[in-house]
Design a protein around this motif. Sequence first.
Motif, short mmCIF file in Angstrom:
data_model
loop_
_atom_site.label_atom_id
_atom_site.label_comp_id
_atom_site.label_asym_id
_atom_site.label_seq_id
_atom_site.Cartn_x
_atom_site.Cartn_y
_atom_site.Cartn_z
N THR A 293 57.07 -83.79 -60.22
CA THR A 293 56.49 -84.68 -59.08
C THR A 293 56.83 -85.89 -59.19
O THR A 293 57.02 -86.52 -57.86
CB THR A 293 54.91 -84.46 -59.29
OG1 THR A 293 54.57 -83.07 -59.15
CG2 THR A 293 54.02 -84.98 -58.26
N ASP A 294 57.17 -86.62 -60.30
CA ASP A 294 57.56 -87.98 -60.21
C ASP A 294 59.00 -88.05 -59.88
O ASP A 294 59.30 -88.98 -59.09
CB ASP A 294 57.40 -88.48 -61.71
CG ASP A 294 56.12 -88.65 -62.34
OD1 ASP A 294 55.18 -88.81 -61.67
OD2 ASP A 294 56.08 -88.82 -63.76
N LEU A 295 59.83 -87.13 -60.01
CA LEU A 295 61.12 -87.02 -59.82
C LEU A 295 61.01 -86.85 -58.25
O LEU A 295 61.79 -87.84 -57.30
CB LEU A 295 61.94 -85.81 -60.30
CG LEU A 295 63.26 -85.57 -59.71
CD1 LEU A 295 64.34 -86.89 -59.81
CD2 LEU A 295 63.89 -84.35 -60.06
N LEU A 296 60.25 -86.29 -57.41
CA LEU A 296 60.35 -86.10 -56.27
C LEU A 296 59.87 -87.31 -55.54
O LEU A 296 60.21 -87.98 -54.56
CB LEU A 296 59.44 -84.90 -55.59
CG LEU A 296 59.19 -84.67 -54.16
CD1 LEU A 296 60.53 -84.44 -53.36
CD2 LEU A 296 58.08 -83.54 -54.02
N ARG A 297 58.92 -88.00 -56.08
CA ARG A 297 58.47 -89.23 -55.52
C ARG A 297 59.27 -90.32 -55.66
O ARG A 297 59.30 -90.97 -54.33
CB ARG A 297 56.97 -89.79 -56.45
CG ARG A 297 56.39 -90.71 -55.82
CD ARG A 297 55.19 -91.20 -56.83
NE ARG A 297 54.19 -90.34 -56.86
CZ ARG A 297 53.77 -89.48 -57.80
NH1 ARG A 297 54.56 -89.68 -59.02
NH2 ARG A 297 53.04 -88.60 -58.03
N ILE A 298 60.08 -90.36 -56.49
CA ILE A 298 61.03 -91.34 -56.61
C ILE A 298 61.90 -91.12 -55.41
O ILE A 298 62.60 -92.06 -54.77
CB ILE A 298 61.90 -91.40 -57.85
CG1 ILE A 298 61.23 -91.77 -58.96
CG2 ILE A 298 63.29 -92.02 -57.69
CD1 ILE A 298 61.54 -91.35 -60.44
#
Length: 868
Positions: A293-298
């Motif tokens: 999820t953090d990767l997608l947010r970035i």
Amino acid sequence: MFDGYDVLLRDGGIAHVRPLTPADRPALHELVDRSSERSAYLRFFTGGRNTAHSYMDRLTSPAYQGHAMVATMRDRLVAIAEYIPINEGAADLAILLDDAVHGHGLGTLLLEHVALDAAANGVRELIADVLAENQTMIRVLQNLGLDIRRSFDGGSMHISIDAEPTPELWAGIEARDHEAERASLARVLAPRSVAVIGAGRDPRSVGHRVLRNLIDGGFTGDLYPINPNADTLAGLACLPNVGAITTGVDLAVVAVPARHVLQVARECAEAGVSGLVVLTSGFAEAGLRDVETDLLRICRTAGMRLVGPNCLGVVSTPARLNASFLPHAPAPGRVALMSQSGAVGAALLERLNVSSFVSVGNKADVSGNDLLEYWEDDDDTDVIALYLESFGNPRKFARIARRVSSKKPILLVKSGRSGAGDRAVRSHTAAAASPDVAVDALVRASGVLRLDSVHDLIDTARLLATQPLPQGRRVAIVGNSGGPEAMAADACELHGLIVPELPAGLIEAGESAALGNPVDLTADAPASQIGAAIEALGKLPDIDAILVVYTPPFGSGLEETRRAIAAATEHTGKTVLACIVGHDGLIDDRIPSYAFPEQAVETLANAVHYAEWRARPAETAEARPQVDERAGREIVRAELDAHPTGGWLSPADATALLGHYGLNLVPTVDVDGPEAAAEAAAKVGLPVVLKATGPVHKSDVGGVRLDLRSVEEVRQAYADMYARIGPEMTGGIVQPMLPKGVEIIVGGVNYPSFGPLVMVGMGGVTAELLADQSFRVPPLSRATAVEMIDELRCAPLLHGYRGTQPVDVEALAEQLIRIGRLLEDLPEVTELDLNPVIVTPAGATTVDARIRVAPSRPQPSPLLRRLR
């Protein structure tokens, strides 16, 4: 107001849209400061920036009565759109964009979303006062696709907009969404530059193999190996990080350990990379969903599209792009392939020639829906093949696939056909409508060919990528071996294909040849004779497809016979395929060849089914049935207020809900004892039917008594029924006895992921025993509803069987349409059975109805353009 979500812009960029909050006040003032005097004047008229600043204070004050949403790009607030109710049913509309984002389509997108939100909140008319010189804003409002009226008032134009969505709005949103999807993926599948981050010195490492594949594939764009510990790799200068590239990067392929991926993604975001392919595993598939999820947010915040993580990479043979660690270079062809499984994707590439290949891995961002949008207009792609393990947004898939299938075939293999549903069910419909049945209904309505295996996908893709679509079901079978040809003819009959008689004298052959259909030229037939027979069949107007069956090494041998087949079919416009017994492949890159007759015929049948779907006349737009949605929603809301976890509606509430949707129900009186039952019978008129309430399958426990002809019979029937069933019988209902007709079941389910599904089938006590059912995804057109009914094995009973009078199929179709509307409007209706529906020449009447409701998250409008 909607929760926050990401959206794609016209140029492929990404913005985040969310409701306005008081904390946005400083950012709103910064937006005003960045706006030019001209922009402030066009938005706020003569007041300019001073008025704008004062207005931003009012927007974020507790007294603000409007509905506002803002858009951010790279965490900067760049737009605000709002509507402010001015009286019942009308609201003022306004928008302000950062000058830097003009021309990206953000204004149009925000106005779409504001209009949808306004309509959902009861606003019927949006009013915008626009300076006459602000032609850009006037054009945007005119091109939205909503009905507008204009009038001049001094130097401004008064524009009144009907907020109710129109077919033109649907079409406009679909076209704008398609344009944005295409733009966002162009830099992934046709990049001008590629960086390989984690390009190692070890030739066995993933990063090194990706770099080598790009070099060996002949990629003509700029190529940057990123490795801080090496000076050169494969003859290319290495860079320490992606930020050291001064000319910009379209695509970055990430092959670093999982613990470094987030930092690499941040560096790519800073460098302005357009797309990220993350090959690394160790994310959601390993239980680390938060890290994914953090990767997608970035990526989303930076406007980057993300392929993967945990994937093989991407390939585009026209662009000579092999940004993967595949062991072999894919062969160029006309099939675009997406696989959620890397192993399946690699196996398919061994056997299919492709235009492009995308391994989506965990599918955190780029999915089959996105790729369908891209491949729809791809001149290098004729066939789209998908291997899926899950649907991200199945309803959107259905909408896109229906449009794309009208141009190009979509082949689908989806794993997970078996397995129980994710919840216990008690209705007939929910028991029959498994999640896999939902998938079948979803793809069938979209013209997608769902295949049982990867092998079937390969076979069908080869045929559709190399041959014209068959114009009908008539097949000519010709070859040198009677046994396999007979097997082919049997398979044709099994699949509904026609093997017609051929004209006498059409084909010349030896005395022992059989010249009917199949045409058996015998084992000794030379290649020239087989070729001549194919040419003759190719000229025959009453044949749609030619299946050549050859068993090597007889006659002239394998290679010469293959050449003869290729030469004989060079100029025919018919569909041609071959069964070269024991050999799969292509003849002259044009004619698909299959090892077994049944395999060839099944593949041809798939092509025929797709051709027939594509040839169907386009359905004309139909007005939605008139219903009282508000009243129906109140019944559901009241039930969930009383029982927050959900449950079955009472017979009275079920009858009322169906009545609000125009369903014809038999008069029903609730009763709670023998005397009440007797009084109800006298009221509705004898003869009557008595049914127990409480048990689901009433007939299984003796809970149904028919044709009760006296009050005393009714009284005694109730007492007997309660004695048999006991406390589980919570009461009963009394209904008049209806004339005899055909008993049908109409039902529906609502799955949280798939949405609603409508069923029609043979009803009454045989509903589950015979399993004679047809399913579709709503909304249903009248033609689709009739098609569902005609698919039933019991359909002859409806159309008049052995001298019986035909019943009112149109009335039954109307019930299906209305049930579809109910399920779409009320996702809280999770299960619904109308069983039986008695269909007579005079109409279709529901005798018994059961409706289950459960809490459901509000579903976003299908018109809302958003990234999932």
